[in-house]
Design an enzyme around this catalytic site. Structure first.
Site, short mmCIF file in Angstrom:
data_model
loop_
_atom_site.label_atom_id
_atom_site.label_comp_id
_atom_site.label_asym_id
_atom_site.label_seq_id
_atom_site.Cartn_x
_atom_site.Cartn_y
_atom_site.Cartn_z
N GLY A 9 2.51 1.81 3.51
CA GLY A 9 0.66 1.71 4.70
C GLY A 9 0.86 1.23 6.28
O GLY A 9 1.40 0.71 7.00
N ALA A 26 6.92 4.34 22.51
CA ALA A 26 7.79 3.72 23.36
C ALA A 26 8.83 4.66 22.27
O ALA A 26 9.98 4.57 22.74
CB ALA A 26 8.28 2.41 22.82
N ARG A 64 2.95 7.12 0.91
CA ARG A 64 4.03 6.25 0.10
C ARG A 64 4.47 7.45 -1.05
O ARG A 64 3.66 8.14 -1.36
CB ARG A 64 3.23 5.95 -0.72
CG ARG A 64 2.30 3.73 0.51
CD ARG A 64 1.84 3.15 -0.64
NE ARG A 64 1.02 2.40 0.01
CZ ARG A 64 1.14 1.29 0.80
NH1 ARG A 64 2.29 1.04 1.00
NH2 ARG A 64 0.03 0.65 1.32
N CYS A 65 5.14 7.55 -1.09
CA CYS A 65 6.58 9.46 -1.47
C CYS A 65 7.37 8.33 -2.58
O CYS A 65 8.18 8.09 -2.70
CB CYS A 65 6.93 9.71 -0.61
SG CYS A 65 8.07 11.43 -0.96
N ASP A 95 9.11 -3.15 4.00
CA ASP A 95 9.50 -3.08 3.45
C ASP A 95 9.77 -2.01 1.94
O ASP A 95 11.23 -1.28 2.09
CB ASP A 95 9.97 -5.11 2.00
CG ASP A 95 8.18 -4.99 1.40
OD1 ASP A 95 7.69 -4.03 0.80
OD2 ASP A 95 8.66 -5.70 0.38
N THR A 101 3.81 -3.29 9.29
CA THR A 101 2.93 -3.39 8.59
C THR A 101 1.81 -4.63 9.15
O THR A 101 2.11 -6.00 9.15
CB THR A 101 3.46 -4.42 7.07
OG1 THR A 101 2.76 -4.53 6.42
CG2 THR A 101 4.26 -5.23 7.35
N ASP A 103 1.04 -7.08 6.68
CA ASP A 103 0.94 -8.71 5.70
C ASP A 103 1.74 -9.81 6.41
O ASP A 103 1.95 -10.20 5.80
CB ASP A 103 1.91 -7.48 4.41
CG ASP A 103 1.07 -6.62 4.06
OD1 ASP A 103 -0.65 -7.17 4.31
OD2 ASP A 103 1.21 -6.08 3.00
N ASP A 152 5.40 -9.80 6.15
CA ASP A 152 5.74 -10.33 5.43
C ASP A 152 7.27 -9.89 5.51
O ASP A 152 7.76 -9.76 4.40
CB ASP A 152 5.73 -9.67 3.88
CG ASP A 152 5.31 -8.19 3.94
OD1 ASP A 152 5.30 -7.32 4.42
OD2 ASP A 152 5.20 -7.79 2.41
N ARG A 176 -0.52 -8.48 0.40
CA ARG A 176 -0.23 -7.94 -0.99
C ARG A 176 0.67 -9.63 -0.77
O ARG A 176 -0.77 -10.21 -2.11
CB ARG A 176 1.02 -7.62 -0.26
CG ARG A 176 1.73 -6.28 -2.02
CD ARG A 176 2.90 -5.91 -1.10
NE ARG A 176 2.22 -4.28 -0.89
CZ ARG A 176 1.61 -3.22 -1.17
NH1 ARG A 176 1.36 -3.03 -2.40
NH2 ARG A 176 1.82 -2.25 -0.38
N VAL A 205 -10.73 -2.79 6.15
CA VAL A 205 -11.47 -2.51 7.55
C VAL A 205 -10.13 -3.59 8.28
O VAL A 205 -10.04 -3.56 9.07
CB VAL A 205 -12.82 -4.01 7.14
CG1 VAL A 205 -12.32 -4.61 6.83
CG2 VAL A 205 -14.01 -3.70 8.41
O1 F6P Z 1 0.71 -3.24 3.24
C1 F6P Z 1 -0.14 -2.93 3.16
C2 F6P Z 1 -1.35 -3.58 2.45
O2 F6P Z 1 -2.90 -3.06 3.86
C3 F6P Z 1 -1.26 -4.74 1.64
O3 F6P Z 1 -2.31 -5.74 2.76
C4 F6P Z 1 -2.16 -3.95 0.70
O4 F6P Z 1 -2.15 -4.58 -0.55
C5 F6P Z 1 -2.29 -2.81 0.57
O5 F6P Z 1 -1.04 -2.04 1.91
C6 F6P Z 1 -3.21 -1.71 0.17
O6 F6P Z 1 -2.55 -0.46 -0.56
P1 F6P Z 1 -3.33 1.19 -0.17
O7 F6P Z 1 -3.80 1.02 1.21
O8 F6P Z 1 -2.30 1.86 -0.81
O9 F6P Z 1 -3.91 0.89 -1.23
#
Ligand code: F6P
Length: 324
Positions: free
Chosen positions: A11, A22, A72-73, A103, A126, A128, A130, A172, A255
């Site tokens: 994402g 950078a 995402r692959c 991750d 990310t 998140d 996390d 997530r 958003v």
């Molecule tokens: O990891 C970032 C994130 O935006 C999460 O918060 C969310 O669960 C997920 O990606 C959504 O993924 P996608 O953009 O593939 O729908």
């Protein structure tokens, strides 16, 4: 090390472009050639690789998203996919990698490094937040501010109509965006996956507010909460309370992934991008670069992927106290 390949994966997050800038400028400074691998691992497998120079990254520090694109692959999860990716890197003479992502990106980078011994450093990007091994990930601060501004807007209309709003934010399995936008927005309750909050506790918190003549309430819910999504939670609450005020649900969704990166995100990204290049030059590999207590640190991919970054439970306690 003569040629570094850089890519963004998973994402997107505001500030990824600042990190890319950078990396590119850092490489140029140290006399290293730099290539952009478009669409992350997908582009590595397909050979979608382009040379980058100082101008390639002009005027992008303030832009969200990623000019290198992201994906995402699935194919990279298979050994055949990774073999194709390695062959392409060899073809371009790329002898080290910088992976910007979360991750999932680091899991791929770890396996690839173990299989092909190509030096690689990860940069945490990310919304998140996390990832273990850094206080903040790139994009988190911007996402929190976007969510916060939405909570503020919703508060205005909630107040005019005496309504209860359930606002779902991203993250997530992590509650970082929820807790920070909830505290910043003065939410009556925040629900995060890291702690269990029952429907009865939500109702209790709302009723306490009403008994103190609060007319509107906001519950911020992290998308990964164990009670379900915001619609499900609002239905569970409705089913238990008869004299319930008017309820509305807002899902903030993607958003939160866009918008001008904040100063904090741009600075963090710039710092991490340059440190990744310098880390590779110093022989570091199989690690993620992060910032902890304002110091640049390197954490093994293994730890950054498997260890959980705990949410400060005191923040949750704070919501309860401050929403009286
Ligand atoms: O990891 C970032 C994130 O935006 C999460 O918060 C969310 O669960 C997920 O990606 C959504 O993924 P996608 O953009 O593939 O729908």
């Amino acid at each position: 090390m003569k040629k570094i390949g850089v890519f963004t994966s998973g994402g997107d997050a505001p500030g990824m472009n600042a990190a890319l800038r950078a990396v590119v400028r850092g490489c140029i400074y140290y006399g290293i050639e730099v290539y952009g691998i478009r669409y992350g691992y997908k582009g590595m497998i397909e050979g979608d690789i382009i040379p980058l120079n100082s101008h390639s990254v002009s005027n992008i520090i303030q832009r969200a998203g990623t000019v290198l694109k992201s994906a995402r692959c699935q194919e990279f999860r298979e050994p055949e996919g990774r073999k194709k990716a390695y062959d392409n890197l060899k073809k371009f003479g790329i002898d080290a990698l910088i992976a910007i992502g979360g991750d999932g990106t680091f899991t791929g980078a770890k396996i690839f490094y173990e299989e092909y011994s190509i030096p690689v450093i990860g940069i945490p990007g990310t919304i998140d937040n996390d990832i273990y091994g850094t206080d903040k990930t790139i994009g988190f601060d911007t996402a929190v501010n976007t969510a916060l501004s939405a909570v503020d807007n919703i508060r205005d209309t909630a107040d005019s109509h005496d309504r209860v709003f359930f606002i779902e934010v991203m993250g997530r399995d992590s509650g970082y965006i929820a807790i920070q936008s909830g505290i910043g927005g003065g939410a009556e309750m925040v629900m995060v996956p890291e702690t269990k909050t029952t429907i009865n506790e939500v109702i209790e918190a709302l009723q306490k507010g009403w008994s103190r003549s609060k007319t509107s309430s906001i519950v911020v819910i992290a998308e990964g909460d164990e009670e379900g999504n915001a619609f499900e939670i609002s239905e569970k609450v409705k089913a238990k309370v008869k004299d319930l005020k008017d309820i509305r649900v807002t899902i903030l969704g993607h958003v939160q992934r866009g918008g001008t990166p904040t100063a904090q995100d741009r600075i963090l990204a710039s710092r991490l991008g340059l440190s990744a290049v310098e880390g590779l030059r110093d022989g570091k590999t199989g690690v993620m670069v992060g910032v902890i207590n304002d110091e640049v640190t390197f954490t093994s991919f293994g730890d950054s992927i498997t260890k959980q970054k705990p949410l400060n439970k005191d923040l949750i306690r704070m919501v309860e106290i401050l929403s009286i």
